[in-house]
Design a protein around this motif. Structure first.
Motif, PDB file in Angstrom:
ATOM      1  N   VAL A 183       1.387  -0.854  -0.190  1.00  0.00           N
ATOM      2  CA  VAL A 183      -0.141  -0.048   0.202  1.00  0.00           C
ATOM      3  C   VAL A 183       1.224   1.402   0.169  1.00  0.00           C
ATOM      4  O   VAL A 183       0.535   1.528  -0.721  1.00  0.00           O
ATOM      5  CB  VAL A 183      -1.220  -0.355   1.149  1.00  0.00           C
ATOM      6  CG1 VAL A 183      -1.471  -0.865   1.449  1.00  0.00           C
ATOM      7  CG2 VAL A 183      -0.794   0.230   3.019  1.00  0.00           C
ATOM      8  N   ASN A 184       2.297   1.302   0.719  1.00  0.00           N
ATOM      9  CA  ASN A 184       2.600   2.115   0.324  1.00  0.00           C
ATOM     10  C   ASN A 184       3.737   2.535  -0.722  1.00  0.00           C
ATOM     11  O   ASN A 184       4.608   3.411  -1.224  1.00  0.00           O
ATOM     12  CB  ASN A 184       3.702   2.263   1.251  1.00  0.00           C
ATOM     13  CG  ASN A 184       3.828   3.071   3.153  1.00  0.00           C
ATOM     14  OD1 ASN A 184       2.094   2.688   3.552  1.00  0.00           O
ATOM     15  ND2 ASN A 184       4.061   1.884   3.596  1.00  0.00           N
ATOM     16  N   ASP A 214       4.410  15.338   9.885  1.00  0.00           N
ATOM     17  CA  ASP A 214       5.005  13.996   9.486  1.00  0.00           C
ATOM     18  C   ASP A 214       3.799  12.787   9.321  1.00  0.00           C
ATOM     19  O   ASP A 214       2.806  12.836   9.866  1.00  0.00           O
ATOM     20  CB  ASP A 214       4.936  13.325  11.615  1.00  0.00           C
ATOM     21  CG  ASP A 214       4.995  11.919  11.837  1.00  0.00           C
ATOM     22  OD1 ASP A 214       5.369  11.097  10.786  1.00  0.00           O
ATOM     23  OD2 ASP A 214       5.433  11.106  12.676  1.00  0.00           O
ATOM     24  N   GLU A 215       4.227  12.503   8.041  1.00  0.00           N
ATOM     25  CA  GLU A 215       3.072  12.389   7.084  1.00  0.00           C
ATOM     26  C   GLU A 215       2.361  11.051   7.704  1.00  0.00           C
ATOM     27  O   GLU A 215       1.293  10.181   8.168  1.00  0.00           O
ATOM     28  CB  GLU A 215       4.002  12.071   5.878  1.00  0.00           C
ATOM     29  CG  GLU A 215       4.146  13.558   5.215  1.00  0.00           C
ATOM     30  CD  GLU A 215       4.227  13.145   3.743  1.00  0.00           C
ATOM     31  OE1 GLU A 215       3.570  11.897   3.309  1.00  0.00           O
ATOM     32  OE2 GLU A 215       4.634  14.257   3.006  1.00  0.00           O
ATOM     33  N   GLN A 216       3.478  10.361   7.694  1.00  0.00           N
ATOM     34  CA  GLN A 216       3.278   8.459   8.317  1.00  0.00           C
ATOM     35  C   GLN A 216       2.052   8.820   9.358  1.00  0.00           C
ATOM     36  O   GLN A 216       0.921   7.821   9.549  1.00  0.00           O
ATOM     37  CB  GLN A 216       4.042   7.910   8.890  1.00  0.00           C
ATOM     38  CG  GLN A 216       3.857   6.068   9.167  1.00  0.00           C
ATOM     39  CD  GLN A 216       3.153   4.925   7.605  1.00  0.00           C
ATOM     40  OE1 GLN A 216       3.481   6.095   6.958  1.00  0.00           O
ATOM     41  NE2 GLN A 216       1.934   4.927   8.360  1.00  0.00           N
ATOM     42  N   ARG A 266      -3.975   6.731  -3.107  1.00  0.00           N
ATOM     43  CA  ARG A 266      -3.847   7.793  -2.887  1.00  0.00           C
ATOM     44  C   ARG A 266      -2.110   7.990  -2.807  1.00  0.00           C
ATOM     45  O   ARG A 266      -1.897   8.964  -3.249  1.00  0.00           O
ATOM     46  CB  ARG A 266      -4.386   7.603  -1.471  1.00  0.00           C
ATOM     47  CG  ARG A 266      -4.761   8.826  -1.156  1.00  0.00           C
ATOM     48  CD  ARG A 266      -5.543   9.408  -0.042  1.00  0.00           C
ATOM     49  NE  ARG A 266      -5.186   8.401   0.773  1.00  0.00           N
ATOM     50  CZ  ARG A 266      -4.968   9.682   2.288  1.00  0.00           C
ATOM     51  NH1 ARG A 266      -4.530  11.103   2.105  1.00  0.00           N
ATOM     52  NH2 ARG A 266      -4.445   8.918   3.180  1.00  0.00           N
ATOM     53  N   ARG A 267      -1.842   7.324  -2.212  1.00  0.00           N
ATOM     54  CA  ARG A 267       0.482   7.199  -2.840  1.00  0.00           C
ATOM     55  C   ARG A 267       0.159   7.254  -3.552  1.00  0.00           C
ATOM     56  O   ARG A 267       1.455   7.869  -2.824  1.00  0.00           O
ATOM     57  CB  ARG A 267       0.226   5.689  -1.142  1.00  0.00           C
ATOM     58  CG  ARG A 267       0.254   5.687   0.863  1.00  0.00           C
ATOM     59  CD  ARG A 267       0.391   7.296   0.845  1.00  0.00           C
ATOM     60  NE  ARG A 267       0.135   6.699   2.339  1.00  0.00           N
ATOM     61  CZ  ARG A 267       0.841   5.559   2.976  1.00  0.00           C
ATOM     62  NH1 ARG A 267       1.504   5.626   3.094  1.00  0.00           N
ATOM     63  NH2 ARG A 267       0.681   5.823   4.694  1.00  0.00           N
ATOM     64  N   LEU A 268       0.009   7.228  -4.670  1.00  0.00           N
ATOM     65  CA  LEU A 268       0.953   6.894  -5.479  1.00  0.00           C
ATOM     66  C   LEU A 268       0.446   7.902  -5.969  1.00  0.00           C
ATOM     67  O   LEU A 268       1.338   8.581  -6.709  1.00  0.00           O
ATOM     68  CB  LEU A 268       0.027   5.530  -6.762  1.00  0.00           C
ATOM     69  CG  LEU A 268       1.095   5.306  -7.985  1.00  0.00           C
ATOM     70  CD1 LEU A 268       2.029   4.755  -8.020  1.00  0.00           C
ATOM     71  CD2 LEU A 268       0.875   4.304  -8.158  1.00  0.00           C
ATOM     72  N   GLN A 328       1.712  14.793  -1.014  1.00  0.00           N
ATOM     73  CA  GLN A 328       0.909  14.425   0.881  1.00  0.00           C
ATOM     74  C   GLN A 328       0.911  15.989   1.070  1.00  0.00           C
ATOM     75  O   GLN A 328       0.408  16.194   2.445  1.00  0.00           O
ATOM     76  CB  GLN A 328       1.707  13.929   1.506  1.00  0.00           C
ATOM     77  CG  GLN A 328       1.234  11.724   1.152  1.00  0.00           C
ATOM     78  CD  GLN A 328      -0.368  12.033   1.086  1.00  0.00           C
ATOM     79  OE1 GLN A 328      -0.880  11.509   1.945  1.00  0.00           O
ATOM     80  NE2 GLN A 328      -0.796  11.402  -0.079  1.00  0.00           N
ATOM     81  N   LYS A 329       1.911  16.680   1.067  1.00  0.00           N
ATOM     82  CA  LYS A 329       2.311  18.320   1.324  1.00  0.00           C
ATOM     83  C   LYS A 329       1.316  18.997   1.922  1.00  0.00           C
ATOM     84  O   LYS A 329       0.595  19.223   3.234  1.00  0.00           O
ATOM     85  CB  LYS A 329       3.668  18.759   0.095  1.00  0.00           C
ATOM     86  CG  LYS A 329       4.687  18.094   0.038  1.00  0.00           C
ATOM     87  CD  LYS A 329       5.414  17.989   0.977  1.00  0.00           C
ATOM     88  CE  LYS A 329       6.905  17.530   1.278  1.00  0.00           C
ATOM     89  NZ  LYS A 329       7.262  17.093   2.377  1.00  0.00           N
TER      90      LYS A 329
END
Lengths: 255, 255
Positions: free
Chosen positions: B51-52, B153-155, B192-194, B198-199
């Motif tokens: 997923v990451n 901290d995104e995660q 979404r991750r792809l 995320q910024k």
DNA sequence: CATGCATAACTAGTATACAAGATATTTTAC
DNA sequence: GTAAAATATCTTGTATACTAGTTATGCATG
């Protein structure tokens, strides 16, 4: 997790690996083949026996016994067990035994709510964009339900019942959501088989399906949703009634 | 199926079996123990990597390699693979290889619709019956999101994001529905991750969560649902944009 | 006879060996 | 040199052996 960070260094092997991002060429072709693995067969048999309550909650599932019955090894049987455990149809107690899971009442309630929510989007979208042929196909399914109702074939009626809902989802363009609903349905169906006498219900179900389809054909989405909701609400649970009847079949405390 | 009809006759064994419908006595006690099996560990690691998009669609997953990395046998690794295959995160080609699945666009679209439907019932019910403490807890989660947003901290932010949605579901009395949403989320999250940077999104997410909670606190269910829907709609897919960018990462033809 | 304890038997988890098929490489024919 | 066949070496599917933990059994002991 950290173990995965260092990607494998393939230098040690001189042999050329298949390039990354390239599944085998024959892949799409072979998709047609229905090579059902043994674990699938065992899974389906056990799952059906559990939802039909042929295997009641609490019944032990002994791997060795199943291997002998099917003449296969423990490996595929174990795969089937794991899949059933994933769906909360069995409980595995390590080094002790595997048992048909009790029906978790809390999960049941939520399953009904979730199903209603998903069916609602399906029927609403289906009302908006069902083709004439799809509507006719649904009419055919309902007619078949009438025939099976008259014949009194409960199992086949049950399949037709599902076919109607699947058809609505397909007409809405959401076949994947029907797949989700089917997973949810497992737990609810087990409860239904256990508690509801099926006799008088078939005619009622036919009428309710007809009401849904009628609203769809008139393009009245709200009415279709309403009809579907009242149809699904018939599943509503009256736990107290059965709490005393089969106390061992249900699990009341959450988790 | 018919094989199961004849129940086992235990006469041949003199040894007394454990009575049916009676799981081991120590069962509830042992529930507390968190004996994580090896297959679980491998499953989680691989799932997170997929997923990451650390493991991109199409990447081969070789059982032998993983067994060596973890120092375990093929059996638990295989169990993990089967679980991933069940969730359509990997494709298994028998006797050939296992690969990270391409992102099925059709499934993605339906997943978003399904999630919206399920979150809607959660937030509506939560608005109706959330306790003061639950609302305060949600406020705390949002505050934590603000802090993590500032810290970048995104995660951790991502975890807090999930905690908010889980909290809403819990407040509505539907923790099981959140479990369903989490399964649906796997596919969407990978997309979404792809695709999404995320910024800049974190601040926006905080504001949207705050809007949902604000409506809940005012007891305005419709507004809360509306806020949640517009929040989730941000996930809406713009496939054409990415179709050309990573053609190998997506699967367009249905099934 | 009742109770505690040693022991035997059974369970699922894991490791390993083997089988069958698919792909990559090499060899061979022309 | 090219193409096709033979072969080697991968892959996952399955069977079996072994380990560790749990429950039932039966005996010893009072």
């Amino acid at each position: 997790m950290a173990v995965l960070d260092k990607r494998p260094s393939a230098e040690m092997k001189v042999r050329k690996q298949r390039a990354p991002n390239s599944p085998p060429r024959g892949a799409p072709d072979r998709h047609a083949k229905k090579a059902m693995r043994n674990s699938e067969i065992v899974y389906r048999d056990l799952r059906d026996a559990i939802v039909n309550v042929t295997l009641p909650p609490g019944a032990p599932l002994v791997e060795k016994e199943i291997t002998e019955r099917y003449g296969i090894s423990r490996t595929p049987v174990r795969e089937a067990m794991l899949k059933l455990a994933e769906e909360r149809l069995v409980d595995v107690f390590p080094k002790s035994g595997t048992f048909v899971a009790r029906i978790p009442v809390a999960v049941l309630q939520e399953a009904i709510v979730a199903r209603r929510a998903l069916e609602e989007v399906c029927v609403r979208e289906a009302t908006a964009k069902a083709t004439k042929s799809q509507l006719m196909q649904l009419q055919a399914v309902i007619q078949r339900e009438r025939e099976l109702c008259a014949a009194g074939d409960e199992q086949a009626f049950h399949d037709a019942d599902n076919a109607f809902h699947a058809g609505v989802a397909a007409a809405g363009g959401y076949p994947g959501i029907w797949t989700m609903i089917e997973k949810i349905r497992l737990q609810v169906e087990r409860y239904r088989r256990l508690t509801l006498p099926q006799k008088g219900r078939m005619k009622l179900i036919v009428a309710e399906h007809a009401a849904v389809l009628d609203a769809m054909e008139h393009g009245d989405a709200d009415a279709a949703v309403e009809a579907m909701n009242s149809h699904l609400n018939k599943l509503q649970i009256d736990i107290e009634t059965f709490r005393d009847l089969w106390p061992d079949y249900f699990l009341f405390d959450k988790k």
